[in-house]
Enzyme design. Structure first.
Site, mmCIF file in Angstrom:
data_model
loop_
_atom_site.group_PDB
_atom_site.id
_atom_site.type_symbol
_atom_site.label_atom_id
_atom_site.label_comp_id
_atom_site.label_asym_id
_atom_site.label_seq_id
_atom_site.Cartn_x
_atom_site.Cartn_y
_atom_site.Cartn_z
ATOM 1 N N CYS A 29 -2.937 2.316 6.186
ATOM 2 C CA CYS A 29 -2.841 1.664 7.807
ATOM 3 C C CYS A 29 -3.519 2.887 8.409
ATOM 4 O O CYS A 29 -3.866 2.534 9.630
ATOM 5 C CB CYS A 29 -1.622 1.304 7.987
ATOM 6 S SG CYS A 29 -0.119 2.465 7.872
ATOM 7 N N LYS A 74 12.425 -7.586 0.647
ATOM 8 C CA LYS A 74 11.499 -8.216 -0.112
ATOM 9 C C LYS A 74 10.367 -7.133 -0.145
ATOM 10 O O LYS A 74 9.711 -7.035 0.995
ATOM 11 C CB LYS A 74 11.328 -9.369 0.564
ATOM 12 C CG LYS A 74 10.261 -10.337 -0.412
ATOM 13 C CD LYS A 74 9.158 -11.116 0.296
ATOM 14 C CE LYS A 74 8.084 -10.482 0.378
ATOM 15 N NZ LYS A 74 7.175 -10.152 -0.757
ATOM 16 N N GLU A 85 5.280 -3.085 12.168
ATOM 17 C CA GLU A 85 4.087 -1.987 11.971
ATOM 18 C C GLU A 85 3.018 -2.555 11.267
ATOM 19 O O GLU A 85 3.051 -3.091 10.178
ATOM 20 C CB GLU A 85 4.828 -0.915 10.889
ATOM 21 C CG GLU A 85 5.665 0.077 11.911
ATOM 22 C CD GLU A 85 5.318 0.547 13.135
ATOM 23 O OE1 GLU A 85 4.085 0.682 13.272
ATOM 24 O OE2 GLU A 85 6.288 0.958 14.010
ATOM 25 N N GLY A 120 3.009 -4.681 7.696
ATOM 26 C CA GLY A 120 1.861 -5.603 6.937
ATOM 27 C C GLY A 120 0.920 -5.809 7.877
ATOM 28 O O GLY A 120 0.625 -5.130 8.699
ATOM 29 N N SER A 121 0.397 -7.186 7.533
ATOM 30 C CA SER A 121 -1.123 -7.301 8.341
ATOM 31 C C SER A 121 -0.694 -8.009 9.790
ATOM 32 O O SER A 121 0.552 -8.422 9.858
ATOM 33 C CB SER A 121 -1.836 -8.270 7.415
ATOM 34 O OG SER A 121 -0.986 -9.388 7.506
ATOM 35 N N ASN A 171 0.751 -1.269 -0.110
ATOM 36 C CA ASN A 171 0.124 -0.052 -0.017
ATOM 37 C C ASN A 171 0.660 1.432 -0.025
ATOM 38 O O ASN A 171 0.342 2.436 -0.540
ATOM 39 C CB ASN A 171 -1.089 -0.006 1.319
ATOM 40 C CG ASN A 171 -0.451 0.206 2.455
ATOM 41 O OD1 ASN A 171 0.762 -0.189 2.598
ATOM 42 N ND2 ASN A 171 -1.275 0.551 3.443
HETATM 43 P P1 NAP Z 1 0.730 -8.867 4.267
HETATM 44 O O1 NAP Z 1 0.033 -9.774 3.523
HETATM 45 O O2 NAP Z 1 0.954 -9.062 5.709
HETATM 46 O O3 NAP Z 1 2.141 -8.646 3.448
HETATM 47 C C1 NAP Z 1 3.208 -7.690 3.719
HETATM 48 C C2 NAP Z 1 4.215 -8.237 3.412
HETATM 49 O O4 NAP Z 1 4.606 -9.415 4.064
HETATM 50 C C3 NAP Z 1 4.454 -8.598 1.941
HETATM 51 O O5 NAP Z 1 5.679 -8.300 1.485
HETATM 52 C C4 NAP Z 1 4.128 -9.920 1.951
HETATM 53 O O6 NAP Z 1 4.704 -10.732 0.732
HETATM 54 C C5 NAP Z 1 5.018 -10.406 3.124
HETATM 55 N N1 NAP Z 1 4.796 -11.848 3.748
HETATM 56 C C6 NAP Z 1 3.520 -12.668 3.719
HETATM 57 N N2 NAP Z 1 3.485 -13.596 4.268
HETATM 58 C C7 NAP Z 1 4.794 -13.460 4.713
HETATM 59 C C8 NAP Z 1 5.514 -14.628 5.612
HETATM 60 N N3 NAP Z 1 4.832 -15.950 5.926
HETATM 61 N N4 NAP Z 1 6.809 -14.339 6.108
HETATM 62 C C9 NAP Z 1 7.380 -13.361 5.856
HETATM 63 N N5 NAP Z 1 6.866 -12.476 4.887
HETATM 64 C C10 NAP Z 1 5.430 -12.476 4.565
HETATM 65 O O7 NAP Z 1 0.022 -7.260 4.196
HETATM 66 P P2 NAP Z 1 -0.643 -6.399 3.088
HETATM 67 O O8 NAP Z 1 -1.780 -6.766 2.859
HETATM 68 O O9 NAP Z 1 0.566 -6.538 1.906
HETATM 69 O O10 NAP Z 1 -0.562 -5.056 3.847
HETATM 70 C C11 NAP Z 1 -1.761 -4.361 4.269
HETATM 71 C C12 NAP Z 1 -1.512 -4.590 6.038
HETATM 72 O O11 NAP Z 1 -0.268 -3.736 6.211
HETATM 73 C C13 NAP Z 1 -2.676 -3.760 6.475
HETATM 74 O O12 NAP Z 1 -3.016 -4.476 7.449
HETATM 75 C C14 NAP Z 1 -2.112 -2.375 7.052
HETATM 76 O O13 NAP Z 1 -2.816 -1.828 8.005
HETATM 77 C C15 NAP Z 1 -0.616 -2.654 7.101
HETATM 78 N N6 NAP Z 1 0.020 -1.642 7.196
HETATM 79 C C16 NAP Z 1 0.821 -1.184 8.283
HETATM 80 C C17 NAP Z 1 1.434 -0.030 8.222
HETATM 81 C C18 NAP Z 1 1.913 0.701 9.531
HETATM 82 O O14 NAP Z 1 2.773 1.311 9.317
HETATM 83 N N7 NAP Z 1 1.115 0.316 10.515
HETATM 84 C C19 NAP Z 1 1.682 0.694 7.116
HETATM 85 C C20 NAP Z 1 1.192 0.250 5.978
HETATM 86 C C21 NAP Z 1 0.467 -0.943 6.031
HETATM 87 P P3 NAP Z 1 3.720 -11.139 -0.385
HETATM 88 O O15 NAP Z 1 2.416 -10.236 -0.285
HETATM 89 O O16 NAP Z 1 4.789 -10.660 -1.723
HETATM 90 O O17 NAP Z 1 3.528 -12.597 -0.539
#
Ligand code: NAP
Length: 498
Positions: free
Chosen positions: A287, A178, A253, A231-232, A155
């Protein structure tokens, strides 16, 4: 247009200063129109091993380069980003879908971070402090940790990467990064910029691929000493437990359930502007997006009316068109999740005033679009008021008092951002004290962080670390205490004190 901008059909990993092809790949789809933008490699654990090995070797030399010289590279990175701002912004809109104005803002955030962190090369302050014994000197200093692993979401494909990689680099670490598979182009572009700026080979390595393969291999690699993840919550928790077993430092985060509070004395027009920008900007996929409006019951109806009028004016479509205000949802899974929450909201008894449907007619049919949605009469306990939806959906929760507003704001598992609209200075100061979030805005929406302040959240949003601000250095450095005894004799602390 993409071809002329990108000049590549398939991206390559950037390892030890080399561009390396990987057999397996997948398409990166522009969420605005369903077209393939480029192919991205699907690397595996062997590629991670190669990158970590290169990083480990490079880091030893890099750590010996004086920090002000390390900073010079970041100054050059910032300058190149500035020259390429428009090109980077357009590519960002193509891979992520956010409207071009927001893409420009995100790239600017990266530029700001480059210059800010370059400045840290001449600060990176430790402490000198009195020693308890005569003829003894005591100080503390920041030291690099070694090889750091950076895992970023789709995002904010460039801003978040700069929040993490720039402090890591200026503090003398090497990076294995990554990016999200959905949005790899910013990583490819930033790697080219690092190369052009003269960053030594191996100091930054980019490995494209799935989280389950590349991300997991990074998390489990013995030579990666820190994982910085955004991420999530589900992914973050799983990474944290794996890092915990290895005693590996991890910075997380994660999600939010951010609220705008509108008090009875608020400037309602300003509140409406703040809500629209923070709820529907980036189609609610921030986020820090506002997904709850906690509104004083005395102004609820007036706020609803004004919101509905302004929501009518939102233009929805391909973000490269300057007249568009709300872009697409990242992918079909994102759309399905939003649809699921619309049904949950209806079943829970919240009243839907606008939106609530997938836009799949005309040009919208080519991409993933969801109509900006407004629920009202939601209660604080409903799932739509508690869980992260990550789409253009906002729920009004009416309250009777300031105290109740604070309680509702804090009554969620997340603690990223909050905001209050009020003209009462006493409420302002009470709110900034009592709102349990890492970021608080007064008379502004829930988004709009500046890079020289700490970014992150309390409770389920994180694990106590911060991205950006000088606090980001804490993730990528270890503190070392140094004692220099110039008395010429053995002096024992706590024992030989006169
Ligand atoms: P996500 O599905 O958790 O993915 C985030 C990153 O983690 C991607 O690069 C993903 O790779 C990787 N990943 C997935 N599974 C993993 C594993 N088992 N081991 C290591 N890495 C892994 O999150 P998203 O859907 O991309 O992002 C949205 C989320 O991010 C929302 O919940 C949002 O609130 C949060 N966010 C938080 C902030 C903050 O600063 N608090 C800022 C922005 C976003 P792939 O997708 O390439 O498989």
């Amino acid at each position: 247009m993409t071809e002329t901008l990108l000049k590549a059909e398939k991206l390559k990993n950037f390892i030890n200063g080399n561009w390396i092809d990987v057999n397996e790949s997948t398409a990166v789809i522009n969420p605005a129109n369903g077209k393939t933008v480029v192919d991205v490699p699907l690397s595996g654990s062997e590629d991670v091993n190669t990158a970590v090995k290169a990083a480990k070797t490079a880091q030893k030399e890099w750590a010996l380069v004086p920090a002000p010289q390390r900073a010079e590279v970041l100054f050059r990175v910032g300058s190149i980003m500035k020259e390429r701002k428009e090109r980077l912004s357009q590519l960002l809109t193509m891979e992520n879908g956010k409207v071009i104005e927001e893409a420009r803002g995100e790239v600017q955030e990266g530029i700001d971070m480059a210059f800010y962190m370059a400045g840290e090369g001449r600060r990176m302050f430790g402490q000198t402090t009195p020693a308890e014994l005569k003829d003894k000197f005591a100080m503390s200093q920041r030291c690099p940790v070694g090889v750091v692993g950076i895992i970023t979401p789709w995002n904010f494909p460039i801003a978040i990467a700069t929040w993490k990689s720039f402090p890591a680099i200026v503090s003398g670490n090497a990076v294995v990064w990554k990016p999200a598979t959905e949005t790899p182009i910013m990583a490819f572009e930033l790697a080219k910029i690092f190369e052009e700026a003269g960053l030594p080979k191996g100091v930054v390595n980019v490995v494209f691929g799935k989280g389950s393969a590349v991300g997991d291999a990074m998390v489990n690699h013995d030579d990666i000493r820190v994982i910085s993840f955004t991420g999530s919550n589900d992914t973050g928790r799983s990474i944290a437990s794996k890092c915990g077993e290895q005693l590996k430092k991890v910075s997380l985060e994660m999600g939010g359930k951010n609220a705008v509070i509108v008090m009875d004395d608020a400037d309602l027009n300003l509140a409406v502007e703040g809500i629209l920008w923070s709820a529907f900007g980036t189609s609610g996929q921030r986020c820090t997006a506002c997904s709850r409006v906690i509104v004083h019951e005395d102004v609820k109806e007036r706020l609803e009316e004004r919101l509905l009028v302004e929501m009518e004016k939102l233009t929805i479509g391909d973000g490269l068109d300057e007249s568009i205000k709300v872009g697409p949802i990242i992918n079909n899974a994102g759309l399905e999740k939003i649809k699921k929450y619309i049904q949950i909201g209806k079943d829970e008894g919240a009243k839907m005033l606008a939106g609530g449907y997938v836009m799949d007619e005309g040009d919208h049919a080519k991409g993933h679009y969801f109509a900006p949605t407004l629920f009202t009469d939601a209660t604080a306990e409903m799932r739509i008021s508690q869980e992260e939806i990550f789409g253009p959906v906002v729920s009004l929760v009416p309250v009777k008092s300031f105290e109740e507003a604070i309680e509702v704001n804090n009554g969620v598992e997340f603690g990223l951002s909050s905001s209050i609209f009020t003209g009462d200075v006493n409420r302002v100061f009470k709110a900034q004290r009592d709102l349990d979030t890492g970021i608080v805005y007064v008379n502004a929406g829930t988004t709009g962080a500046e890079i020289h302040l700490p970014f992150g959240g309390t409770k389920g949003t994180g694990n106590g670390h911060r991205d950006s601000g000088v606090q980001a250095l804490d993730v990528f450095t270890e503190w070392k205490a140094v004692y220099v005894d110039f008395s010429g004799k053995l002096q024992r602390a706590q024992i030989d004190v006169e």
